[in-house]
Design a protein around this motif. Structure first.
Motif, PDB file in Angstrom:
ATOM      1  N   VAL A 282       0.854  -1.217  -0.154  1.00 11.11           N
ATOM      2  CA  VAL A 282       0.109   0.010  -0.153  1.00 11.11           C
ATOM      3  C   VAL A 282       1.130   1.312  -0.221  1.00 11.11           C
ATOM      4  CG1 VAL A 282      -1.642   1.524   1.393  1.00 11.11           C
ATOM      5  CG2 VAL A 282      -1.916  -1.009   1.015  1.00 11.11           C
ATOM      6  N   ALA A 283       1.822   1.219   1.122  1.00 11.20           N
ATOM      7  CA  ALA A 283       2.807   2.396   0.900  1.00 11.20           C
ATOM      8  C   ALA A 283       3.621   2.496  -0.558  1.00 11.20           C
ATOM      9  CB  ALA A 283       3.820   2.138   2.109  1.00 11.20           C
ATOM     10  N   ALA A 284       4.140   1.633  -0.944  1.00 10.83           N
ATOM     11  CA  ALA A 284       4.791   1.666  -2.294  1.00 10.83           C
ATOM     12  C   ALA A 284       3.732   2.151  -3.312  1.00 10.83           C
ATOM     13  CB  ALA A 284       5.321   0.294  -2.901  1.00 10.83           C
ATOM     14  N   MET A 285       2.692   1.736  -3.419  1.00 13.85           N
ATOM     15  CA  MET A 285       1.828   2.326  -4.451  1.00 13.85           C
ATOM     16  C   MET A 285       1.113   3.684  -4.289  1.00 13.85           C
ATOM     17  SD  MET A 285      -0.672  -1.101  -5.110  1.00 13.85           S
ATOM     18  CE  MET A 285      -1.722  -0.252  -6.531  1.00 13.85           C
ATOM     19  N   LYS A 286       1.210   4.032  -2.991  1.00 15.20           N
ATOM     20  CA  LYS A 286       0.875   5.382  -2.731  1.00 15.20           C
ATOM     21  C   LYS A 286       2.063   6.346  -3.213  1.00 15.20           C
ATOM     22  CE  LYS A 286       2.236   8.663  -0.600  1.00 15.20           C
ATOM     23  NZ  LYS A 286       1.851   9.467  -1.673  1.00 15.20           N
ATOM     24  N   CYS A 287       3.182   5.871  -3.074  1.00  6.91           N
ATOM     25  CA  CYS A 287       4.473   6.591  -3.571  1.00  6.91           C
ATOM     26  C   CYS A 287       4.490   6.889  -5.125  1.00  6.91           C
ATOM     27  CB  CYS A 287       5.608   6.021  -3.036  1.00  6.91           C
ATOM     28  SG  CYS A 287       5.899   6.060  -1.234  1.00  6.91           S
ATOM     29  N   THR A 288       3.808   5.963  -5.836  1.00  7.64           N
ATOM     30  CA  THR A 288       3.844   6.299  -7.458  1.00  7.64           C
ATOM     31  C   THR A 288       2.672   7.512  -7.702  1.00  7.64           C
ATOM     32  OG1 THR A 288       1.830   4.645  -7.455  1.00  7.64           O
ATOM     33  CG2 THR A 288       4.130   3.931  -7.454  1.00  7.64           C
ATOM     34  N   ARG A 289       2.042   8.103  -6.778  1.00 13.10           N
ATOM     35  CA  ARG A 289       1.133   8.961  -7.050  1.00 13.10           C
ATOM     36  C   ARG A 289       1.248  10.388  -6.294  1.00 13.10           C
ATOM     37  NH1 ARG A 289      -4.061   4.670  -6.103  1.00 13.10           N
ATOM     38  NH2 ARG A 289      -3.593   3.178  -8.020  1.00 13.10           N
ATOM     39  N   LYS A 290       0.808  11.363  -6.824  1.00 11.31           N
ATOM     40  CA  LYS A 290       0.915  12.775  -5.802  1.00 11.31           C
ATOM     41  C   LYS A 290      -0.139  12.622  -4.768  1.00 11.31           C
ATOM     42  CE  LYS A 290       1.804  15.774  -9.750  1.00 11.31           C
ATOM     43  NZ  LYS A 290       1.469  16.676 -10.710  1.00 11.31           N
ATOM     44  N   GLY A 291       0.219  13.410  -3.668  1.00 14.66           N
ATOM     45  CA  GLY A 291      -0.558  13.548  -2.561  1.00 14.66           C
ATOM     46  C   GLY A 291      -0.462  12.312  -1.567  1.00 14.66           C
ATOM     47  N   GLY A 292      -0.430  12.882  -0.318  1.00 14.71           N
ATOM     48  CA  GLY A 292      -0.314  11.879   1.019  1.00 14.71           C
ATOM     49  C   GLY A 292      -1.574  10.921   0.904  1.00 14.71           C
ATOM     50  N   ARG A 293      -2.888  11.612   0.570  1.00 16.98           N
ATOM     51  CA  ARG A 293      -4.315  10.680   0.730  1.00 16.98           C
ATOM     52  C   ARG A 293      -4.524  10.478  -0.936  1.00 16.98           C
ATOM     53  NH1 ARG A 293      -7.243  14.379   5.520  1.00 16.98           N
ATOM     54  NH2 ARG A 293      -5.862  13.753   6.998  1.00 16.98           N
ATOM     55  N   ALA A 294      -4.474  11.204  -1.766  1.00 21.63           N
ATOM     56  CA  ALA A 294      -5.169  10.903  -2.968  1.00 21.63           C
ATOM     57  C   ALA A 294      -4.334   9.747  -3.719  1.00 21.63           C
ATOM     58  CB  ALA A 294      -4.806  12.320  -3.926  1.00 21.63           C
ATOM     59  N   GLY A 295      -3.085   9.487  -3.155  1.00 19.87           N
ATOM     60  CA  GLY A 295      -2.543   8.346  -3.614  1.00 19.87           C
ATOM     61  C   GLY A 295      -2.761   7.093  -3.186  1.00 19.87           C
ATOM     62  N   ILE A 296      -3.467   6.928  -2.185  1.00 16.42           N
ATOM     63  CA  ILE A 296      -3.689   5.868  -1.481  1.00 16.42           C
ATOM     64  C   ILE A 296      -4.643   4.674  -2.334  1.00 16.42           C
ATOM     65  CG2 ILE A 296      -4.748   4.740   0.474  1.00 16.42           C
ATOM     66  CD1 ILE A 296      -4.552   7.452   1.901  1.00 16.42           C
ATOM     67  N   PRO A 297      -4.203   3.730  -2.473  1.00 20.80           N
ATOM     68  CA  PRO A 297      -4.969   2.549  -3.587  1.00 20.80           C
ATOM     69  C   PRO A 297      -6.013   1.970  -2.827  1.00 20.80           C
ATOM     70  CG  PRO A 297      -3.064   1.500  -2.524  1.00 20.80           C
ATOM     71  CD  PRO A 297      -2.716   3.071  -2.163  1.00 20.80           C
ATOM     72  N   THR A 298      -6.893   1.671  -3.725  1.00 17.35           N
ATOM     73  CA  THR A 298      -8.002   0.802  -2.851  1.00 17.35           C
ATOM     74  C   THR A 298      -7.617  -0.631  -2.797  1.00 17.35           C
ATOM     75  OG1 THR A 298      -8.836  -0.106  -5.182  1.00 17.35           O
ATOM     76  CG2 THR A 298      -9.695   2.202  -4.409  1.00 17.35           C
ATOM     77  N   LEU A 299      -8.281  -1.369  -2.188  1.00 11.63           N
ATOM     78  CA  LEU A 299      -7.693  -2.728  -1.881  1.00 11.63           C
ATOM     79  C   LEU A 299      -7.696  -3.589  -3.088  1.00 11.63           C
ATOM     80  CD1 LEU A 299      -7.319  -5.285   0.268  1.00 11.63           C
ATOM     81  CD2 LEU A 299      -9.724  -5.727   0.474  1.00 11.63           C
ATOM     82  N   ALA A 300      -8.645  -3.493  -3.901  1.00  7.36           N
ATOM     83  CA  ALA A 300      -8.643  -4.054  -5.366  1.00  7.36           C
ATOM     84  C   ALA A 300      -7.397  -3.725  -5.980  1.00  7.36           C
ATOM     85  CB  ALA A 300      -9.743  -3.847  -6.130  1.00  7.36           C
ATOM     86  N   GLU A 301      -6.910  -2.614  -5.913  1.00  5.54           N
ATOM     87  CA  GLU A 301      -5.627  -2.210  -6.664  1.00  5.54           C
ATOM     88  C   GLU A 301      -4.707  -2.726  -6.086  1.00  5.54           C
ATOM     89  OE1 GLU A 301      -6.839   2.262  -8.323  1.00  5.54           O
ATOM     90  OE2 GLU A 301      -6.411   2.167  -6.194  1.00  5.54           O
ATOM     91  N   VAL A 302      -4.483  -2.807  -4.721  1.00  7.18           N
ATOM     92  CA  VAL A 302      -3.520  -3.613  -3.895  1.00  7.18           C
ATOM     93  C   VAL A 302      -3.359  -5.255  -4.381  1.00  7.18           C
ATOM     94  CG1 VAL A 302      -2.460  -4.070  -1.777  1.00  7.18           C
ATOM     95  CG2 VAL A 302      -3.613  -1.830  -1.954  1.00  7.18           C
ATOM     96  N   GLU A 303      -4.460  -5.717  -4.031  1.00 10.18           N
ATOM     97  CA  GLU A 303      -4.514  -7.225  -4.695  1.00 10.18           C
ATOM     98  C   GLU A 303      -4.058  -7.505  -6.022  1.00 10.18           C
ATOM     99  OE1 GLU A 303      -8.037  -8.730  -1.535  1.00 10.18           O
ATOM    100  OE2 GLU A 303      -8.751  -8.125  -3.580  1.00 10.18           O
ATOM    101  N   SER A 304      -4.471  -6.688  -7.081  1.00 11.00           N
ATOM    102  CA  SER A 304      -4.038  -6.722  -8.227  1.00 11.00           C
ATOM    103  C   SER A 304      -2.509  -6.565  -8.276  1.00 11.00           C
ATOM    104  CB  SER A 304      -4.645  -5.744  -8.967  1.00 11.00           C
ATOM    105  OG  SER A 304      -4.320  -6.014 -10.524  1.00 11.00           O
ATOM    106  N   PHE A 305      -2.151  -5.412  -7.536  1.00 11.12           N
ATOM    107  CA  PHE A 305      -0.591  -5.160  -7.665  1.00 11.12           C
ATOM    108  C   PHE A 305       0.258  -6.561  -7.098  1.00 11.12           C
ATOM    109  CE2 PHE A 305       3.083  -3.766  -4.932  1.00 11.12           C
ATOM    110  CZ  PHE A 305       3.825  -2.842  -5.910  1.00 11.12           C
TER     111      PHE A 305
END
Length: 311
Positions: A282-305
C-alpha cells in the motif's frame, strides 16, 4: 482479503498540508518556482484513518485542532473520505497544525510543520468505551494523552493496538510502549526513542533498538526504512519485508499509510508477516502518485499489484 467487517480507531495528529511541487528541493535562500500546488489534509493518525477507509474498512479519527479555517478544512476532507469525525474536536481559541511541504521530481520532500498552539492535551472527553466495538486501535506520538487513554481501554478490552513511532521524547515512549502490541518506528523515530544509547557512528543498530522497545512490553517492534524495507522483531526472532520497487512520484504520507494499512490487516486477523507485506504494498503504491491521501490505493488495486508479483 476483506476489510468490510473491521473498524479501526485512529487517535492523534491531523494537520493541513500545503504542498508545492518543484523540480528539485531548494538549497539556501532565494525564490523558486513551483509547477503545481496542492492543499490537503495530513497528519499521522488522520492519514492512517483515510488509508483504512480507502481499503474498505470503517475508520474513526479521534483528535483535536483549532476552530479555525484549517481545522474545518481538515474535518471536512476527512469526512469526504468517509472517515467518522464525530470525535474530531475543534477548540475555540486554538490554532491548528499546518505544514509547508516541498516535493521534488524524484519524490523526495522537505516539510516545515507548525504544530499548532493552545490545543489542550486533555483526553478525558474521548469515548473510550466505544473501543469495545472496534477491531484495532492505532495511535501516534503527537497526542500522548489521547493515545494513552485509548491504549489503556484497548488493553483492558483485548483490542490490538498499533503505534506510529515517529520523533518524540524518550519518556513518551516509556509511557506508551507498555500498552502497545505493535510498535512500528521510522528510523528517526527509533533514534529518538533510543537517544544516544544505540548508535555506531551514523549507523543505527535496528535490532538492538527494537529489542529495547520489546523490553518495555510491546509484542512486535518494527522499523520502516523506505527503499531498504522493514525489519521487525517478535517472539520468533528477526524478520525482513523488502520494499516493493516502484517509480516514486511523491513519498508524502507513505509512513502514515503504511501504519493505517498495517492496522487494517491486524484488525482483520492477519498475521504479522501478511500485514507487513500488505502495508508495504500500500505504501509503495501510494508513492507512485501525488498527494499523501489522494495516492492511497483501494484494496482491489493492492490485490492486483500483489498478484502480479506472484511467481
Amino acid at each position: 482479503m476483506n476489510f468490510e467487517q473491521i473498524h479501526v480507531v485512529c487517535v492523534g495528529n491531523s494537520t493541513l498540508d500545503r504542498v508545492w511541487l518543484v523540480d528539485q528541493l531548494p538549497v539556501g535562500g532565494g525564490k523558486f518556482r513551483a509547477h503545481d500546488y496542492l492543499e490537503l489534509g495530513g497528519g499521522m493518525a488522520a492519514n492512517a484513518a483515510v488509508a483504512v477507509a480507502r481499503l474498505g474498512g470503517a475508520a474513526s479519527y479521534w483528535g483535536r485542532n483549532g476552530n479555525d479555517t484549517a481545522g474545518h478544512t481538515m474535518r471536512e476532507e476527512l469526512s469526504g473520505y468517509k472517515v467518522d469525525v464525530a470525535q474530531f474536536r475543534l477548540v475555540d481559541g486554538a490554532r491548528s497544525s499546518v505544514s509547508a511541504i516541498l516535493v521534488s521530481n524524484d519524490g523526495e520532500r522537505s516539510i516545515v510543520n507548525f504544530r499548532g498552539s493552545d490545543i489542550p492535551a486533555d483526553a478525558s472527553w474521548l469515548p473510550v468505551a466505544e473501543i469495545a466495538k472496534v477491531q484495532a486501535v492505532h495511535g501516534d506520538v503527537r497526542w500522548v494523552a489521547g493515545a494513552l487513554a485509548a491504549y489503556t481501554a484497548a488493553r483492558e478490552l483485548g483490542v490490538p493496538t498499533v503505534l506510529d513511532g515517529e520523533i518524540a521524547e524518550p519518556e513518551d515512549y516509556q509511557v506508551l510502549l507498555p500498552l502497545v502490541d505493535h510498535a512500528i518506528f521510522s528510523e528517526p523515530g527509533l533514534r529518538s526513542f533510543l537517544g544516544d544509547a544505540v548508535n555506531v557512528g551514523d549507523e543505527l543498530s535496528p535490532v538492538l533498538g527494537l529489542q529495547r522497545a520489546r523490553d518495555l512490553g510491546c509484542r512486535v517492534a518494527a522499523v520502516t526504512r523506505g527503499a531498504k524495507g522493514t525489519v521487525w522483531l517478535d517472539d520468533a526472532g528477526v524478520h525482513f519485508q523488502p520494499a516493493f520497487p516502484v517509480e516514486v512520484v511523491d513519498t508524502t504520507g507513505a509512513g502514515d499509510v503504511f501504519h493505517g494499512a498495517y492496522a487494517c490487516a491486524i484488525a482483520a486477523g492477519c498475521g504479522v508477516a501478511q500485514a507487513m507485506r500488505m502495508a508495504s504494498a500500500v505504501a509503495a503504491m501510494k508513492c507512485t502518485r501525488k498527494g499523501g491521501r489522494a495516492g492511497i490505493p483501494t484494496l482491489a488495486e493492492v490485490e492486483s499489484f500483489l498478484a502480479r508479483l506472484e511467481p
